[in-house]
Design a protein around this motif. Sequence first.
Motif, PDB file in Angstrom:
ATOM      1  N   THR A  73       0.850  -1.195   0.000  1.00 48.47           N
ATOM      2  CA  THR A  73       0.000   0.000   0.000  1.00 48.47           C
ATOM      3  C   THR A  73       0.881   1.239   0.000  1.00 48.47           C
ATOM      4  OG1 THR A  73      -1.647  -1.206   1.309  1.00 48.47           O
ATOM      5  CG2 THR A  73      -1.909   1.179   1.159  1.00 48.47           C
ATOM      6  N   LEU A  74       0.873   1.957  -1.117  1.00 46.93           N
ATOM      7  CA  LEU A  74       1.673   3.179  -1.221  1.00 46.93           C
ATOM      8  C   LEU A  74       0.857   4.424  -0.888  1.00 46.93           C
ATOM      9  CD1 LEU A  74       3.612   2.397  -4.527  1.00 46.93           C
ATOM     10  CD2 LEU A  74       4.356   2.017  -2.159  1.00 46.93           C
ATOM     11  N   ASN A  75      -0.440   4.271  -0.759  1.00 51.63           N
ATOM     12  CA  ASN A  75      -1.310   5.427  -0.508  1.00 51.63           C
ATOM     13  C   ASN A  75      -2.337   5.090   0.585  1.00 51.63           C
ATOM     14  OD1 ASN A  75      -2.098   8.048  -0.972  1.00 51.63           O
ATOM     15  ND2 ASN A  75      -3.258   7.610  -2.820  1.00 51.63           N
ATOM     16  N   PRO A  76      -1.849   4.797   1.805  1.00 51.40           N
ATOM     17  CA  PRO A  76      -2.750   4.399   2.886  1.00 51.40           C
ATOM     18  C   PRO A  76      -3.601   5.574   3.353  1.00 51.40           C
ATOM     19  CG  PRO A  76      -0.576   4.772   3.766  1.00 51.40           C
ATOM     20  CD  PRO A  76      -0.457   4.903   2.269  1.00 51.40           C
ATOM     21  N   GLY A  80       5.347  14.331   5.472  1.00 55.10           N
ATOM     22  CA  GLY A  80       3.922  14.634   5.472  1.00 55.10           C
ATOM     23  C   GLY A  80       3.116  13.732   6.374  1.00 55.10           C
ATOM     24  N   ALA A  81       1.829  13.607   6.056  1.00 55.59           N
ATOM     25  CA  ALA A  81       0.898  12.851   6.892  1.00 55.59           C
ATOM     26  C   ALA A  81       0.129  11.837   6.055  1.00 55.59           C
ATOM     27  CB  ALA A  81      -0.090  13.796   7.574  1.00 55.59           C
ATOM     28  N   VAL A  82      -0.239  10.738   6.679  1.00 57.13           N
ATOM     29  CA  VAL A  82      -1.140   9.782   6.045  1.00 57.13           C
ATOM     30  C   VAL A  82      -2.449  10.501   5.729  1.00 57.13           C
ATOM     31  CG1 VAL A  82      -2.420   7.628   6.364  1.00 57.13           C
ATOM     32  CG2 VAL A  82      -0.106   7.862   7.314  1.00 57.13           C
ATOM     33  N   ARG A  83      -2.980  10.283   4.530  1.00 58.10           N
ATOM     34  CA  ARG A  83      -4.171  10.997   4.104  1.00 58.10           C
ATOM     35  C   ARG A  83      -5.414  10.534   4.859  1.00 58.10           C
ATOM     36  NH1 ARG A  83      -7.101   8.161  -0.227  1.00 58.10           N
ATOM     37  NH2 ARG A  83      -6.194   6.076  -0.403  1.00 58.10           N
ATOM     38  N   GLU A  84      -6.507  11.256   4.689  1.00 61.27           N
ATOM     39  CA  GLU A  84      -7.776  10.907   5.300  1.00 61.27           C
ATOM     40  C   GLU A  84      -8.844  10.705   4.228  1.00 61.27           C
ATOM     41  OE1 GLU A  84      -8.741  14.002   8.064  1.00 61.27           O
ATOM     42  OE2 GLU A  84      -7.496  13.138   9.648  1.00 61.27           O
ATOM     43  N   ASP A  88      -4.920  14.444  -0.162  1.00 59.55           N
ATOM     44  CA  ASP A  88      -3.797  13.925  -0.948  1.00 59.55           C
ATOM     45  C   ASP A  88      -2.641  13.493  -0.051  1.00 59.55           C
ATOM     46  OD1 ASP A  88      -4.827  14.147  -3.516  1.00 59.55           O
ATOM     47  OD2 ASP A  88      -4.256  16.262  -3.690  1.00 59.55           O
ATOM     48  N   PHE A  89      -1.778  12.645  -0.613  1.00 66.06           N
ATOM     49  CA  PHE A  89      -0.585  12.171   0.074  1.00 66.06           C
ATOM     50  C   PHE A  89       0.570  12.255  -0.909  1.00 66.06           C
ATOM     51  CE2 PHE A  89       1.988   8.255   1.239  1.00 66.06           C
ATOM     52  CZ  PHE A  89       2.591   8.828   2.351  1.00 66.06           C
ATOM     53  N   PHE A  90       1.704  12.750  -0.449  1.00 69.56           N
ATOM     54  CA  PHE A  90       2.881  12.894  -1.305  1.00 69.56           C
ATOM     55  C   PHE A  90       3.990  11.969  -0.801  1.00 69.56           C
ATOM     56  CE2 PHE A  90       0.446  16.709  -1.677  1.00 69.56           C
ATOM     57  CZ  PHE A  90       0.600  17.124  -2.983  1.00 69.56           C
ATOM     58  N   ALA A  91       4.775  11.400  -1.715  1.00 72.09           N
ATOM     59  CA  ALA A  91       5.862  10.506  -1.332  1.00 72.09           C
ATOM     60  C   ALA A  91       7.125  10.879  -2.089  1.00 72.09           C
ATOM     61  CB  ALA A  91       5.481   9.063  -1.638  1.00 72.09           C
ATOM     62  N   SER A  95      -8.504 -12.141   8.880  1.00 70.14           N
ATOM     63  CA  SER A  95      -9.790 -12.611   9.372  1.00 70.14           C
ATOM     64  C   SER A  95     -10.159 -13.965   8.773  1.00 70.14           C
ATOM     65  CB  SER A  95     -10.880 -11.588   9.047  1.00 70.14           C
ATOM     66  OG  SER A  95     -12.134 -11.985   9.546  1.00 70.14           O
ATOM     67  N   LEU A  96      -9.694 -14.224   7.549  1.00 68.11           N
ATOM     68  CA  LEU A  96      -9.991 -15.480   6.852  1.00 68.11           C
ATOM     69  C   LEU A  96      -8.940 -16.552   7.125  1.00 68.11           C
ATOM     70  CD1 LEU A  96     -11.144 -13.987   3.424  1.00 68.11           C
ATOM     71  CD2 LEU A  96     -12.601 -14.840   5.280  1.00 68.11           C
ATOM     72  N   GLY A  97      -8.010 -16.267   8.025  1.00 58.43           N
ATOM     73  CA  GLY A  97      -7.040 -17.267   8.447  1.00 58.43           C
ATOM     74  C   GLY A  97      -5.771 -17.334   7.639  1.00 58.43           C
ATOM     75  N   VAL A  98      -5.485 -16.285   6.829  1.00 57.86           N
ATOM     76  CA  VAL A  98      -4.281 -16.280   6.005  1.00 57.86           C
ATOM     77  C   VAL A  98      -3.250 -15.322   6.603  1.00 57.86           C
ATOM     78  CG1 VAL A  98      -3.305 -15.815   3.717  1.00 57.86           C
ATOM     79  CG2 VAL A  98      -5.606 -16.793   3.926  1.00 57.86           C
ATOM     80  N   LYS A  99      -2.122 -15.871   7.033  1.00 60.83           N
ATOM     81  CA  LYS A  99      -1.050 -15.023   7.541  1.00 60.83           C
ATOM     82  C   LYS A  99      -0.496 -14.187   6.398  1.00 60.83           C
ATOM     83  CE  LYS A  99       0.474 -17.998  11.333  1.00 60.83           C
ATOM     84  NZ  LYS A  99       1.624 -18.741  11.928  1.00 60.83           N
ATOM     85  N   ASN A 100      -0.229 -12.907   6.674  1.00 56.23           N
ATOM     86  CA  ASN A 100       0.287 -12.029   5.636  1.00 56.23           C
ATOM     87  C   ASN A 100       0.993 -10.850   6.264  1.00 56.23           C
ATOM     88  OD1 ASN A 100      -1.675  -9.373   5.323  1.00 56.23           O
ATOM     89  ND2 ASN A 100      -2.765 -11.125   6.191  1.00 56.23           N
ATOM     90  N   SER A 101       1.729 -10.126   5.457  1.00 61.16           N
ATOM     91  CA  SER A 101       2.388  -8.894   5.901  1.00 61.16           C
ATOM     92  C   SER A 101       1.937  -7.747   5.011  1.00 61.16           C
ATOM     93  CB  SER A 101       3.913  -9.037   5.829  1.00 61.16           C
ATOM     94  OG  SER A 101       4.373 -10.055   6.698  1.00 61.16           O
ATOM     95  N   ALA A 102       1.897  -6.560   5.591  1.00 63.89           N
ATOM     96  CA  ALA A 102       1.453  -5.378   4.857  1.00 63.89           C
ATOM     97  C   ALA A 102       2.594  -4.376   4.763  1.00 63.89           C
ATOM     98  CB  ALA A 102       0.254  -4.736   5.552  1.00 63.89           C
ATOM     99  N   ALA A 103       3.183  -4.266   3.570  1.00 63.40           N
ATOM    100  CA  ALA A 103       4.186  -3.232   3.325  1.00 63.40           C
ATOM    101  C   ALA A 103       3.446  -1.925   3.062  1.00 63.40           C
ATOM    102  CB  ALA A 103       5.056  -3.609   2.129  1.00 63.40           C
ATOM    103  N   VAL A 104       3.853  -0.879   3.753  1.00 59.16           N
ATOM    104  CA  VAL A 104       3.069   0.351   3.676  1.00 59.16           C
ATOM    105  C   VAL A 104       3.971   1.576   3.809  1.00 59.16           C
ATOM    106  CG1 VAL A 104       2.583   0.258   6.166  1.00 59.16           C
ATOM    107  CG2 VAL A 104       1.070   1.578   4.670  1.00 59.16           C
ATOM    108  N   LEU A 105       3.648   2.607   3.035  1.00 56.34           N
ATOM    109  CA  LEU A 105       4.370   3.869   3.044  1.00 56.34           C
ATOM    110  C   LEU A 105       3.573   4.860   3.885  1.00 56.34           C
ATOM    111  CD1 LEU A 105       6.917   5.131   1.738  1.00 56.34           C
ATOM    112  CD2 LEU A 105       5.468   5.876  -0.157  1.00 56.34           C
ATOM    113  N   LEU A 106       4.183   5.383   4.963  1.00 56.58           N
ATOM    114  CA  LEU A 106       3.456   6.212   5.925  1.00 56.58           C
ATOM    115  C   LEU A 106       4.081   7.595   6.074  1.00 56.58           C
ATOM    116  CD1 LEU A 106       3.038   3.566   8.768  1.00 56.58           C
ATOM    117  CD2 LEU A 106       1.306   4.251   7.089  1.00 56.58           C
ATOM    118  N   GLY A 107       3.223   8.624   6.118  1.00 56.17           N
ATOM    119  CA  GLY A 107       3.698   9.967   6.421  1.00 56.17           C
ATOM    120  C   GLY A 107       4.111  10.076   7.882  1.00 56.17           C
ATOM    121  N   ARG A 108       5.268  10.674   8.143  1.00 58.12           N
ATOM    122  CA  ARG A 108       5.810  10.727   9.507  1.00 58.12           C
ATOM    123  C   ARG A 108       4.892  11.442  10.500  1.00 58.12           C
ATOM    124  NH1 ARG A 108      10.358  11.634   6.342  1.00 58.12           N
ATOM    125  NH2 ARG A 108      11.987  10.033   6.557  1.00 58.12           N
TER     126      ARG A 108
END
Length: 296
Positions: A8-11, A87-91, A108-111, A50-63
């Motif tokens: 997720t590049l735009n959380p 910047g900040a994570v968008r809303e 908006d979110f900038f990276a 929730s469906l029982g699948v282990k996973n990881s979430a790579a995510v870009l976050l505003g500080r």
Amino acid sequence: MIVVITLTLNPAFDIYYETVRLVPGGETRAKKTGRFIGGKGINTSRALKSLGVKNSAAVLLGRDNADEFIKEAEGEGLCLIPVLTGGAVRENITVRENDGRETRISTDFFADEGSVAEVLRKTKAALSGGDILVFSGSLPKGIEKEKITDFLSGLSGVKIALDSKSMAEEDIKKIRPWLIKPNEEEALAFGDTYKTAAAKLKSLGCENVIISLGENGVFYSGADEFFIKAPKICALSTVGAGDSLTAGFIASHILKRSERECVRFAVAAGSAACEKAGTAPPDMSEVTRLLSENTF
């Protein structure tokens, strides 16, 4: 063991309000009903868990508000691979009226390029042949799309599940996703009917095409083609339903089920998510009930 990662590049922080009626240009009184961490990849990770699948979430976050986002993710038991940028994570603000109509407002979110390169590097390091990467959501401002398509197309042996409005025909052809999940509007940009749209997407290298049709279910094209109707439910929120649908297909695929079984499970997962408020994931018990009580 198959590794599943969402990117997720735009959380976002998803914020929900309810009102009797939204008055454009006037005053609207509303009740705040929830605030959740979100973004399509985050929603998919939440549903997979929730469906029982282990996973990881790579995510870009505003500080500016990354700590809040990370705290919320940890509270939900999500496994994050976070990379910080300015910047900040968008809303995303969703206003739901009594008649069910929803209006959404997004900031908006900038990276910066360095942060993007870092999150792509960490994502690639966690994957190997046969694993699944879910790339979904729009691209934030400041990112060159070509770098993302180059990254996705260069992941040898990795199955790409794609659900992004940012990707055009030439990008899809380059990526050749294992799974693509456009909604009805997005799909009809590729053809006059679901069948011709799916055929076009297949010609671009997509192995599995799931066109989500809201309350009407889905049209699927893979080795076979068919419609799956959605069960009748009382929907509280449609936000994140498509992400739960994607998660359902992946969860069922990992169990080596047939195409039809995978799509039925996906539709049940998406429908169960609609029965929950906000972006809450589907309950496995409700998915099982919908599958057992319906012949969709």
